[in-house]
Design a protein around this motif. Structure first.
Motif, short mmCIF file in Angstrom:
data_model
loop_
_atom_site.label_atom_id
_atom_site.label_comp_id
_atom_site.label_asym_id
_atom_site.label_seq_id
_atom_site.Cartn_x
_atom_site.Cartn_y
_atom_site.Cartn_z
N ARG A 1 1.01 -1.35 0.17
CA ARG A 1 -0.17 -0.01 -0.59
C ARG A 1 1.24 1.17 -0.15
O ARG A 1 0.60 2.39 -0.88
N THR A 2 2.26 1.60 0.80
CA THR A 2 2.94 2.44 0.84
C THR A 2 3.29 2.87 -0.88
O THR A 2 3.76 3.97 -0.96
N ILE A 3 3.91 1.69 -1.21
CA ILE A 3 4.48 1.61 -2.98
C ILE A 3 3.47 2.02 -3.50
O ILE A 3 3.94 3.31 -4.17
N VAL A 4 2.25 2.22 -3.74
CA VAL A 4 1.10 2.04 -4.45
C VAL A 4 1.13 3.82 -4.72
O VAL A 4 1.30 4.42 -5.23
N HIS A 5 0.42 3.94 -3.59
CA HIS A 5 0.51 4.69 -2.31
C HIS A 5 1.43 6.77 -3.06
O HIS A 5 1.21 7.72 -3.80
N ALA A 6 2.81 5.92 -2.78
CA ALA A 6 3.93 6.97 -2.67
C ALA A 6 3.96 7.06 -4.31
O ALA A 6 4.17 8.16 -4.55
N ARG A 7 3.92 5.75 -5.26
CA ARG A 7 3.73 6.57 -6.34
C ARG A 7 2.69 6.95 -7.19
O ARG A 7 3.16 8.23 -8.10
N ALA A 8 1.42 7.36 -6.18
CA ALA A 8 0.33 7.92 -7.16
C ALA A 8 0.72 8.89 -6.54
O ALA A 8 0.08 10.33 -7.20
N ASP A 9 1.22 9.68 -5.74
CA ASP A 9 1.65 10.89 -5.33
C ASP A 9 2.69 11.64 -6.47
O ASP A 9 2.60 12.91 -5.90
N LEU A 10 3.31 10.87 -6.71
CA LEU A 10 4.30 11.16 -7.78
C LEU A 10 3.26 12.14 -9.37
O LEU A 10 3.97 12.93 -10.16
N VAL A 11 2.43 11.16 -9.16
CA VAL A 11 1.74 12.36 -10.53
C VAL A 11 1.07 13.43 -10.82
O VAL A 11 0.31 13.16 -9.42
N ARG A 12 0.85 14.04 -11.23
CA ARG A 12 0.48 14.78 -11.86
C ARG A 12 -1.75 15.14 -10.95
O ARG A 12 -2.00 15.61 -10.06
N SER A 13 -1.90 14.47 -11.42
CA SER A 13 -3.12 14.04 -11.43
C SER A 13 -3.86 12.30 -11.22
O SER A 13 -4.66 11.89 -11.91
N PRO A 14 -3.46 11.91 -10.08
CA PRO A 14 -3.30 10.45 -10.39
C PRO A 14 -5.08 9.78 -9.83
O PRO A 14 -4.72 8.36 -10.31
N ARG A 15 -6.08 10.24 -9.55
CA ARG A 15 -6.85 10.22 -9.69
C ARG A 15 -8.52 10.90 -10.74
O ARG A 15 -9.09 10.80 -10.44
N VAL A 16 -7.58 10.78 -12.29
CA VAL A 16 -8.12 12.09 -12.23
C VAL A 16 -10.03 10.82 -12.82
O VAL A 16 -10.61 12.17 -13.18
N VAL A 17 -9.96 9.85 -13.24
CA VAL A 17 -10.71 8.62 -13.80
C VAL A 17 -11.22 9.47 -12.79
O VAL A 17 -13.19 9.11 -13.45
N ARG A 18 -11.46 9.67 -11.63
CA ARG A 18 -12.23 9.72 -11.19
C ARG A 18 -13.50 10.57 -10.70
O ARG A 18 -14.65 10.61 -10.95
N ARG A 19 -12.98 11.41 -11.13
CA ARG A 19 -13.60 12.77 -11.78
C ARG A 19 -14.19 12.96 -13.04
O ARG A 19 -14.33 14.44 -14.04
N SER A 20 -13.68 12.10 -14.21
CA SER A 20 -13.72 11.69 -15.66
C SER A 20 -14.98 12.39 -16.05
O SER A 20 -15.69 12.87 -17.04
N ARG A 21 -15.39 11.98 -16.01
CA ARG A 21 -17.45 11.70 -16.01
C ARG A 21 -17.89 13.74 -15.87
O ARG A 21 -19.04 13.53 -16.39
N ASN A 22 -17.60 14.05 -14.54
CA ASN A 22 -18.23 15.27 -14.07
C ASN A 22 -17.11 16.45 -14.81
O ASN A 22 -18.03 17.61 -15.83
N LEU A 23 -16.32 16.19 -15.29
CA LEU A 23 -15.31 16.97 -15.87
C LEU A 23 -15.90 17.16 -17.61
O LEU A 23 -16.23 18.34 -18.19
N LEU A 24 -16.95 16.28 -17.91
CA LEU A 24 -17.26 16.01 -18.78
C LEU A 24 -18.43 16.47 -19.39
O LEU A 24 -19.01 17.76 -19.98
N LEU A 25 -19.82 16.62 -18.10
CA LEU A 25 -20.79 17.37 -17.98
C LEU A 25 -20.69 18.97 -17.75
O LEU A 25 -21.18 19.11 -18.00
N ASP A 26 -19.43 19.06 -16.78
CA ASP A 26 -19.26 20.11 -16.62
C ASP A 26 -18.87 20.95 -17.73
O ASP A 26 -19.12 22.72 -17.99
N ALA A 27 -18.63 20.46 -19.11
CA ALA A 27 -18.06 21.09 -20.11
C ALA A 27 -19.30 20.39 -21.35
O ALA A 27 -18.93 21.62 -22.75
N GLY A 28 -20.34 20.09 -21.13
CA GLY A 28 -20.64 20.50 -21.60
C GLY A 28 -21.62 19.20 -22.60
O GLY A 28 -22.25 19.40 -23.68
N PHE A 29 -20.72 18.54 -22.07
CA PHE A 29 -21.06 16.63 -23.06
C PHE A 29 -22.25 16.12 -22.70
O PHE A 29 -22.75 16.41 -21.27
#
Length: 257
Positions: free
Chosen positions: A160-188
């Motif tokens: 768990r430490t390895i996975v989360h530490a590597r995720a923290d090096l990524v600019r937007s590691p959890r963007v897939v959780r937001r993708s639906r809302n991002l598309l809705l917000d943009a009018g798709f």
């Protein structure tokens, strides 16, 4: 000296990334996942389609085989060079997700795979996608959640430490959780989300696991000894066909209204 690319990576670092992407392209189910993305795009003969963050160009070539006028764009010149060498019939251009080289409404399809997690402003990229898509055009985003590498290990806390530490090096590691809302917000509209999970049990994925552990070590989250012990265990599992890595990929699709 190895020069930096436009992304800040050296060409050696880009080549290492290409090797990891090649591994991912050959995972069980990867070909089917790409085919599903083309189906969701609704590719028709002569449709103008862009693959953003095209990497070494495989998806561009596959969409062209389906009759699309496919163009791959990437912000890394080394990626564009490699894509052109591998797929000389393909069209590849140097550009980034925030400023695409297309007129308003010029495209019928927009595809981005394993790209949005490296962006510092995914919402801006979605708005740019909407700009270049014609009404009725389709967008498909494919990505992983960097907190959800599922790895069997005798030391789950360290994993768990390895996975989360590597995720923290990524600019937007959890963007897939937001993708639906991002598309809705943009009018798709017609926004859908699917999950496709790749599972590996052998040594093929050791370079991916090594990258995770190396990132955690570079961040100071684990020691050299922990790095060596964890990776040694994963290598041994891979040699015996007892490794278990499950990696969910989320596919978010929508229509430009």
């Amino acid at each position: 000296m190895d020069q930096k690319t436009t992304t800040g990576r050296t060409s050696d670092e880009t080549d290492a990334l290409i090797r990891l992407l090649d591994i991912g392209d050959n995972l069980p189910g990867a070909s089917e996942l790409r085919a599903r993305s083309y189906q969701l795009l609704g590719i028709e003969p002569d449709a103008a389609v862009v693959d953003v963050g095209c990497g070494s160009g495989r998806a561009v070539a596959e969409m062209a085989e389906r009759g699309a006028r496919a163009v791959g764009v990437d912000s890394d010149q080394r990626m564009i060079t490699v894509a052109g060498q591998r797929w000389p019939a393909g069209g590849f251009r140097l550009a980034d997700a925030y400023k695409l080289p297309f007129a308003d409404g010029a495209l019928q399809g927009y595809r981005a795979e394993k790209v949005f997690h490296v962006l510092d402003d995914p919402g801006r990229a979605v708005r740019e996608a909407r700009r270049v898509l014609a009404p009725g055009g389709r967008i498909v985003l494919i990505g992983q959640d960097w907190d959800t590498f599922i790895i069997d290990s005798d030391d789950p806390a360290l994993t768990r430490t390895i996975v989360h530490a590597r995720a923290d090096l990524v600019r937007s590691p959890r963007v897939v959780r937001r993708s639906r809302n991002l598309l809705l917000d943009a009018g798709f509209g017609d926004v859908t989300v699917e999950v496709h999970t790749a599972i590996s049990n052998d040594a093929t994925m050791i370079p991916v696991l090594a990258d995770l552990a190396k990132g955690a070590r570079s961040a100071g989250a684990i020691s050299d000894a922990q790095y060596e012990a964890w990776l040694s265990d994963q290598r041994e599992r891979g040699q015996r066909g007892r490794l278990f890595l499950a990696l969910p990929f989320f596919v978010t699709a929508a229509t430009r209204q």
